[in-house]
Design an enzyme around this catalytic site. Structure first.
Site, PDB file in Angstrom:
ATOM      1  N   ARG A  77      35.411 -17.322  20.538  1.00 43.82           N
ATOM      2  CA  ARG A  77      35.107 -16.425  21.566  1.00 43.82           C
ATOM      3  C   ARG A  77      36.282 -15.990  22.295  1.00 43.82           C
ATOM      4  O   ARG A  77      36.442 -14.707  22.898  1.00 43.82           O
ATOM      5  CB  ARG A  77      34.496 -17.120  22.796  1.00 43.82           C
ATOM      6  CG  ARG A  77      32.891 -17.586  22.310  1.00 43.82           C
ATOM      7  CD  ARG A  77      32.078 -16.753  21.514  1.00 43.82           C
ATOM      8  NE  ARG A  77      32.186 -16.816  20.299  1.00 43.82           N
ATOM      9  CZ  ARG A  77      31.723 -15.677  19.409  1.00 43.82           C
ATOM     10  NH1 ARG A  77      31.357 -14.613  19.712  1.00 43.82           N
ATOM     11  NH2 ARG A  77      31.833 -16.067  17.965  1.00 43.82           N
TER      12      ARG A  77
ATOM     13  N   GLN B  61      28.220 -20.027  12.330  1.00 46.49           N
ATOM     14  CA  GLN B  61      27.827 -19.768  13.671  1.00 46.49           C
ATOM     15  C   GLN B  61      26.211 -20.298  13.504  1.00 46.49           C
ATOM     16  O   GLN B  61      25.795 -19.998  14.980  1.00 46.49           O
ATOM     17  CB  GLN B  61      28.071 -18.595  13.984  1.00 46.49           C
ATOM     18  CG  GLN B  61      29.583 -18.208  14.190  1.00 46.49           C
ATOM     19  CD  GLN B  61      29.694 -16.988  14.856  1.00 46.49           C
ATOM     20  OE1 GLN B  61      29.558 -16.744  15.923  1.00 46.49           O
ATOM     21  NE2 GLN B  61      30.038 -15.991  14.096  1.00 46.49           N
TER      22      GLN B  61
ATOM     23  N   LYS C  26      31.189  -6.868  13.541  1.00 47.67           N
ATOM     24  CA  LYS C  26      29.829  -7.054  13.040  1.00 47.67           C
ATOM     25  C   LYS C  26      28.578  -5.860  13.797  1.00 47.67           C
ATOM     26  O   LYS C  26      28.100  -5.357  13.062  1.00 47.67           O
ATOM     27  CB  LYS C  26      28.962  -8.374  13.436  1.00 47.67           C
ATOM     28  CG  LYS C  26      27.594  -8.605  13.111  1.00 47.67           C
ATOM     29  CD  LYS C  26      27.240 -10.109  13.399  1.00 47.67           C
ATOM     30  CE  LYS C  26      27.331 -10.358  14.851  1.00 47.67           C
ATOM     31  NZ  LYS C  26      26.725 -11.301  15.644  1.00 47.67           N
ATOM     32  N   THR C  27      28.768  -6.031  15.041  1.00 46.66           N
ATOM     33  CA  THR C  27      28.153  -5.015  16.005  1.00 46.66           C
ATOM     34  C   THR C  27      28.590  -3.620  15.401  1.00 46.66           C
ATOM     35  O   THR C  27      27.632  -2.765  15.393  1.00 46.66           O
ATOM     36  CB  THR C  27      28.050  -5.182  17.317  1.00 46.66           C
ATOM     37  OG1 THR C  27      27.993  -6.432  17.869  1.00 46.66           O
ATOM     38  CG2 THR C  27      27.173  -4.550  18.215  1.00 46.66           C
TER      39      THR C  27
ATOM     40  N   ASP D  46      20.017  -9.260  13.240  1.00 49.42           N
ATOM     41  CA  ASP D  46      21.220  -9.767  13.748  1.00 49.42           C
ATOM     42  C   ASP D  46      21.166 -11.428  13.878  1.00 49.42           C
ATOM     43  O   ASP D  46      19.965 -11.875  13.796  1.00 49.42           O
ATOM     44  CB  ASP D  46      21.596  -9.181  15.033  1.00 49.42           C
ATOM     45  CG  ASP D  46      23.125  -9.662  15.317  1.00 49.42           C
ATOM     46  OD1 ASP D  46      23.769 -10.007  14.478  1.00 49.42           O
ATOM     47  OD2 ASP D  46      23.358  -9.279  16.628  1.00 49.42           O
ATOM     48  N   GLU D  47      22.302 -12.091  13.744  1.00 46.94           N
ATOM     49  CA  GLU D  47      22.206 -13.598  13.773  1.00 46.94           C
ATOM     50  C   GLU D  47      21.297 -14.275  12.842  1.00 46.94           C
ATOM     51  O   GLU D  47      20.548 -14.884  13.366  1.00 46.94           O
ATOM     52  CB  GLU D  47      21.974 -13.947  15.237  1.00 46.94           C
ATOM     53  CG  GLU D  47      22.979 -13.152  16.433  1.00 46.94           C
ATOM     54  CD  GLU D  47      24.116 -13.903  16.411  1.00 46.94           C
ATOM     55  OE1 GLU D  47      24.479 -14.592  15.482  1.00 46.94           O
ATOM     56  OE2 GLU D  47      24.990 -13.334  17.332  1.00 46.94           O
TER      57      GLU D  47
END
Length: 700
Positions: free
Chosen positions: A595, A244, A29-30, A213-214
């Site tokens: 994670r 998430q 994503k980043t 983001d998020e």
DNA sequence: GCGGACTCTCTTTTT
DNA sequence: GAGAGTCCGC
């Protein structure tokens, strides 16, 4: 672009207009955001400083800047990045005056906010059992998340109290103190754009492109904020993953991401599903956990790595046994060449760190705790900041009151009340009033502050340009440091060390050319000392411990998730709330599992102490039905034989008999004392939950 | 006003 | 079990 897969590349190179990127955990994503920004600059010719990237945490903003620097050099070329809060604060620093605030207003932290609410209730003689302070602050928060000012808030009656009026009073008092709370930052920034056309136009013209983001964790007011800011050019890119979404309690509404294509007509949609992070076995567990949730975009992460080691679940006796098991597993990982810095322990509640900390310290395993009691919430740090602010002419009344009797200057509760009144009637800002006091032109209670005021004035004169050094002199000469020593050697030493850390940070910030107000902004939006280190490349070689919420966006080779029990994950509060709460808890576990890159251990305890009470939790519903080919459980976990037979032999695994249900075995114990409940599997009558007190069980 | 002893309360997650 | 709040004697 060669570094991207096809889906990532399509997302990165999409043209302007609204774009939705649904990016599962570990799908790059980043990287995609960074490349999209690079594409906007290089291929579309957009000036970097006209691009805004909104992130969820300061750390994420810092990471984005670092990765941008790598890609386009030049410190990211001036792309603006920050959290909703930080960016809102920047807007407000320019325009707060139109809302009736001075532009130099400060931000209240959670503690001061709570104190203010308590004071309002006390002054109105409202007992806490009639209206609990946290209920009121929660209600106000809720209004603010929904974008409602006191005037717009619904008329709400609670035990005969009108909550919206209390909200109005709270806002009024905040304004009197020249303070905004966290939620105000976003609400007020939105109001600036909502109600003031000229400002809205100016802010809209500031950015050509906005990336968020998020996005699954945005709440309604943040949603409105974005609409107000990008509604015209519609160049908005949002990235997120509905699986998430873990901030429902903060007003986050998953429907924003689920309905993005409806709110922004013509939006492009991109799905990133190939997971580059975790082994196949870990992803299999992640998928198995999350597929139980309803109301989500149906999808599964696709592994690109090999299967790897199976995730494992261990059941321990109590939280100390759990800590030991965690420790021994971590040492095992270490001996297979994983560095400490690639290991993390992620728990539901910060309190769970205690036994771990204890044991890690005893065993000399390096660890660092992220979160918990925030650095900037510590007493000595707030005191020091108050002194510093007053020294630098931006301290307000709250800060003066905070330190007026630290060290003791003969100002008790009464004296402080008088002081507050005197300050208010002077009509001056706190630091101006102190100047007046230093000149000796005051009577009454204020006289007690003459030495302090004189000290501040003289130090300020002495060292014009070295505010940081002046701070040290103030802390020494005022006797503040001395007063800490009175609390005991050890305690004082750690507090003084914290103060030194803050001083270093002030020095650094001043060297970067920040003004005192800018520094206070920075300090009020950060909350851990870890965030003070700008280049967050965890060079310190230590095991990380943090809450699951904090872990969002991070990844580690080896992860431990302790406390996978009913009551902890899912948390008791969520269980009380019902289905929606439980889904969010499941997502929390999903975040935890994803994670991990290679190694994953889940643990639960049969006995856990809460506030001095003993509880006997059941294994979490999220994992207890999973087959062993997905989650490995040792025989120890499956045959639950209690080692702590509690009084009378009632314990997990004990065989008992009941007058009506007959023979059975105890599977679990919950609650404590009078309220203890047992779960018994009866041979003939199935599994039942009973109150131990009334169940008349006989141990066989 | 201050300090010590006591009681009471509150226990999720964070910008 | 810890921290905050309260009471009381000095």
């Amino acid at each position: 672009m060669a570094e991207l897969n096809q889906a990532q590349q399509l997302a990165a190179e999409a043209e302007g207009g609204p774009q939705l990127i649904l990016a599962g955990a570990g799908t790059g994503k980043t990287r995609t955001i960074v490349h999209r920004i690079g594409h906007l600059i290089a291929a579309c010719g957009i000036a970097p400083h006209r691009i805004l990237a909104v992130t969820f945490t300061n750390k994420a903003a810092a990471e984005l800047r670092a990765r941008l620097s790598l890609l386009i050099g030049d410190d990211g070329g001036g792309v603006v990045s920050g959290t909703f809060h930080a960016i809102s604060l920047k807007f407000l620093r320019r325009y707060a005056d139109v809302l009736g605030y001075p532009r130099s207003f400060q931000v209240v932290d959670a503690d001061d906010q709570k104190a203010l609410i308590k004071r309002i209730l006390k002054n109105r003689n409202i007992a806490t059992d009639r209206l609990h302070p946290s209920y009121l602050s929660g209600w106000i928060e809720h209004c603010k998340h929904a974008g409602l000012t006191p005037e717009q808030a619904p008329e709400s009656d609670w035990n005969g109290l009108r909550l919206h009026e209390l909200y109005a009073q709270y806002q009024q008092e905040l304004m009197q103190h020249e303070r905004m709370d966290f939620s105000d930052l976003i609400l007020n920034a939105a109001i600036l754009m909502r109600d003031h056309v000229a400002i809205a136009t100016a802010l809209r013209a500031r950015f050509d492109h906005v990336l968020v983001d998020e996005y699954q964790d945005t709440n309604p007011i943040q949603h409105e904020w974005l609409l107000l800011l990008c509604g015209e050019h519609r160049n908005i890119t949002v990235v997120g993953d509905d699986d998430q979404s873990i901030y429902g309690w903060r007003g986050a509404d998953v429907s924003h991401i689920l309905d993005f294509e409806q709110s922004w007509a013509g939006a492009g949609t991109h799905r990133l599903e190939e997971n580059y992070r975790s082994t196949g076995a870990i992803l299999e567990l992640a998928n198995a956990v999350i597929c139980e949730n309803t109301g989500r975009h149906e999808k599964a992460l696709k592994p690109t790595r090999e299967d790897g080691d199976k995730p494992e679940w261990k059941v321990c006796n109590d939280e100390y046994d759990e800590a030991r098991q965690v420790l021994s597993r971590i040492e095992r990982w270490r001996s297979s060449a994983y560095p400490w810095s690639e290991m993390a322990i992620l728990y539901r509640s910060n309190r769970q760190s205690l036994p771990l900390e204890q044991l890690f310290r005893e065993s000399n395993i390096p660890y660092r705790i992220i979160g918990g009691v925030g650095f900037f919430e510590r007493m000595e740090i707030k005191d020091t900041l108050a002194y510093w602010a007053l020294l630098n002419c931006c301290g307000d009344g709250l800060q003066l009151l905070r330190i007026c009797n630290k060290p003791k200057r003969g100002l008790g509760a009464k004296g402080q009340e008088q002081l507050a009144a005197a300050l208010a009637s002077s009509g001056l800002r706190a630091f101006e009033w102190l100047d007046l006091i230093a000149s000796g032109q005051v009577e009454g209670i204020a006289k007690k502050l003459v030495p302090l005021a004189e000290l501040l004035a003289s130090v300020r004169q002495d060292i014009e340009s070295h505010a940081d050094r002046g701070l040290n002199m103030i802390l020494e000469a005022s006797g503040y440091l001395q007063s800490l020593t009175a609390m005991g050697e050890l305690e004082a030493a750690s507090r003084i060390e914290n103060i030194r850390t803050l001083q270093d940070y002030i020095e650094l910030s001043m060297a970067q050319g920040l003004t005192p107000i800018e520094f206070m902004d920075r300090a009020s939006l950060l909350q851990s000392s870890a965030e003070m280190q700008d280049n967050e490349q965890d060079s310190d070689n230590a095991v990380s411990m943090m809450s699951l919420h904090r872990a969002k966006g991070l990844e580690f080779d080896c992860v431990v998730l302790p406390g996978i029990e009913e009551g902890l994950l899912p948390h008791q509060r969520a269980l009380d709330e019902g289905e929606e709460g439980i889904s969010e808890e499941r997502r929390l576990l999903y975040v935890g599992v994803t994670r991990a890159r290679e190694q994953l251990l889940l643990t639960s305890a049969r006995l856990r102490r809460f506030f001095g009470e003993i509880h006997y939790p059941l294994p979490s519903r999220f994992i207890k039905k999973l087959p062993t080919n997905i989650l490995q459980q040792d025989s120890f976990a499956q045959v639950a034989v209690s080692e702590q037979q509690i009084a009378g032999g009632i314990g997990i695994g004990a065989r008992v008999s009941h007058p009506t249900f007959g023979e059975g075995m105890i599977l679990g114990l919950e609650g404590a004392g009078e309220a203890m409940r047992v779960t018994v599997q009866f041979k003939r009558s199935g599994t039942k939950q009973l109150m131990l007190k009334y169940a008349a069980l006989q141990v066989l």
